[in-house]
Design a protein around this motif. Structure first.
Motif, mmCIF file in Angstrom:
data_model
loop_
_atom_site.group_PDB
_atom_site.id
_atom_site.type_symbol
_atom_site.label_atom_id
_atom_site.label_comp_id
_atom_site.label_asym_id
_atom_site.label_seq_id
_atom_site.Cartn_x
_atom_site.Cartn_y
_atom_site.Cartn_z
ATOM 1 N N VAL A 44 -7.121 5.882 4.859
ATOM 2 C CA VAL A 44 -6.263 5.984 3.281
ATOM 3 C C VAL A 44 -7.475 4.521 2.197
ATOM 4 O O VAL A 44 -7.898 3.320 2.992
ATOM 5 N N PRO A 45 -8.862 4.647 1.560
ATOM 6 C CA PRO A 45 -9.176 3.277 1.022
ATOM 7 C C PRO A 45 -8.472 2.549 0.125
ATOM 8 O O PRO A 45 -7.140 3.627 -0.277
ATOM 9 N N ASN A 46 -8.458 1.671 0.420
ATOM 10 C CA ASN A 46 -7.399 1.020 -0.550
ATOM 11 C C ASN A 46 -7.501 -0.734 -1.066
ATOM 12 O O ASN A 46 -8.884 -0.740 -0.669
ATOM 13 N N LEU A 47 -7.113 -1.040 -1.880
ATOM 14 C CA LEU A 47 -7.034 -2.308 -2.424
ATOM 15 C C LEU A 47 -6.161 -3.405 -1.889
ATOM 16 O O LEU A 47 -4.760 -2.446 -2.228
ATOM 17 N N LYS A 48 -6.424 -3.996 -0.746
ATOM 18 C CA LYS A 48 -5.825 -4.772 -0.293
ATOM 19 C C LYS A 48 -5.725 -6.713 -0.629
ATOM 20 O O LYS A 48 -6.587 -7.176 -0.893
ATOM 21 N N LEU A 49 -4.149 -7.067 -1.308
ATOM 22 C CA LEU A 49 -4.900 -8.313 -1.502
ATOM 23 C C LEU A 49 -3.583 -9.311 -0.440
ATOM 24 O O LEU A 49 -2.228 -8.974 -0.255
ATOM 25 N N ARG A 50 -3.272 -10.404 0.056
ATOM 26 C CA ARG A 50 -3.041 -11.431 1.412
ATOM 27 C C ARG A 50 -3.049 -12.748 0.303
ATOM 28 O O ARG A 50 -4.037 -13.635 -0.142
ATOM 29 N N ARG A 60 1.815 -9.031 2.548
ATOM 30 C CA ARG A 60 0.206 -9.069 1.775
ATOM 31 C C ARG A 60 0.853 -7.525 0.732
ATOM 32 O O ARG A 60 2.353 -7.361 0.780
ATOM 33 N N THR A 61 0.287 -6.708 -0.248
ATOM 34 C CA THR A 61 0.065 -6.225 -0.915
ATOM 35 C C THR A 61 -0.614 -5.402 -1.164
ATOM 36 O O THR A 61 -2.045 -5.163 -0.850
ATOM 37 N N THR A 62 -0.285 -3.563 -1.287
ATOM 38 C CA THR A 62 -1.621 -3.330 -1.077
ATOM 39 C C THR A 62 -1.566 -1.320 -2.029
ATOM 40 O O THR A 62 0.136 -1.402 -2.449
ATOM 41 N N ILE A 63 -2.949 -1.458 -2.854
ATOM 42 C CA ILE A 63 -2.590 -0.442 -3.260
ATOM 43 C C ILE A 63 -3.227 0.604 -3.307
ATOM 44 O O ILE A 63 -4.626 0.031 -3.440
ATOM 45 N N LEU A 91 -1.694 10.724 -7.254
ATOM 46 C CA LEU A 91 -0.494 9.853 -6.410
ATOM 47 C C LEU A 91 -0.997 8.080 -6.160
ATOM 48 O O LEU A 91 -1.924 7.553 -5.449
ATOM 49 N N LEU A 92 0.607 7.653 -6.662
ATOM 50 C CA LEU A 92 0.153 6.075 -6.132
ATOM 51 C C LEU A 92 0.944 5.172 -5.347
ATOM 52 O O LEU A 92 2.111 5.853 -5.828
ATOM 53 N N THR A 93 0.643 5.238 -4.341
ATOM 54 C CA THR A 93 1.600 4.068 -3.339
ATOM 55 C C THR A 93 1.143 2.331 -3.714
ATOM 56 O O THR A 93 0.389 1.793 -3.635
ATOM 57 N N LEU A 94 2.353 2.119 -3.919
ATOM 58 C CA LEU A 94 2.754 0.108 -3.771
ATOM 59 C C LEU A 94 3.279 -0.254 -2.389
ATOM 60 O O LEU A 94 3.997 0.413 -2.572
#
Length: 224
Positions: A44-50, A60-63, A91-94
């Motif tokens: 899954v490609p994503n954007l992750k913030l920590r 951490r949170t991932t979008i 589909l949006l996953t948080l």
């Protein structure tokens, strides 16, 4: 309710993070990609913030956002008529999770877990077709809302390259439950002599999975 809780926690995380002294460099932003196909495991490609609470603890949170649109023409047999079938799935996953780091110099292995919530739609629209044959006066649509919940356990490593630029990888096990809620199927048949507009219910269904995720991914991020 789950989505509201997760979004609230993410907002609280950002407020806390950006209220800190930026010189401490407690925030990282990253994405991930895979150079080669290593099997059927989920990637899954994503954007992750920590946000690093300390040198060895991070929230951490991932979008993740997936959108797939397809359009197929249905041609009239021995004629020039054209119908179309269009599908729109999204589909949006948080997610919100925790990492425990074991930093040693420029290398920082970690383990952790996160909770995920998802929302989206599976929609289909047919114009001048029943999805198989060309029918001049026949149109249909189906709309199905999707929700989901998941748990992800993972391990990975960060390797600092140069002035807060880092590379890494991650491997995990993920459980996910996706529910296609009760939807609607609508038919508009102008040639019908009884009821040209009919709406019926699409039954709900649930799919669950437990699988290896992110095998072979490369993570690239920046600490600021």
């Amino acid at each position: 309710m789950k989505k509201i809780v997760v979004v609230g926690l993410i907002c609280s995380l950002f407020v806390t993070a950006f209220g800190q002294d930026k010189k401490e460099k407690k925030i990282t932003a990253e994405t991930q990609f895979r150079l080669i196909n290593l099997g059927d495991n989920a990637y899954v490609p994503n954007l992750k913030l920590r946000y690093f609470i300390s040198e060895k603890s991070a929230l951490r949170t991932t979008i993740d956002y997936h959108s797939l649109t397809s359009k197929v023409e249905i041609n009239e047999v021995d004629g020039e008529g054209v119908g179309t079938v269009e599908k729109n799935n999204s589909l949006l996953t948080l997610s919100l999770g925790y990492e425990k780091h074991f930093k040693d110099g420029n290398v920082s292995p970690y383990v952790g877990g996160e909770l995920k919530v998802s929302t989206g739609n599976n929609n289909e629209f047919g114009s001048r077709t029943d999805s198989i044959d060309f029918i001049p006066n026949y149109n249909y649509s189906s709309k199905v809302p999707v929700t989901g919940f998941g748990v992800h356990l993972f391990t990975g490593v960060d390797i600092e390259l140069y002035k807060n630029l880092y590379v890494g990888t991650e491997l995990g096990l993920a459980y996910q439950s996706l529910q296609e809620k009760r939807g609607e199927f609508n038919v508009k048949d102008a040639s019908s002599l009884t009821d040209p507009d009919v709406t019926t219910s699409i039954p709900a269904s649930t799919k669950t999975s437990f699988q290896l995720v992110n095998l072979g991914v490369i993570r690239l991020g920046w600490r600021f």
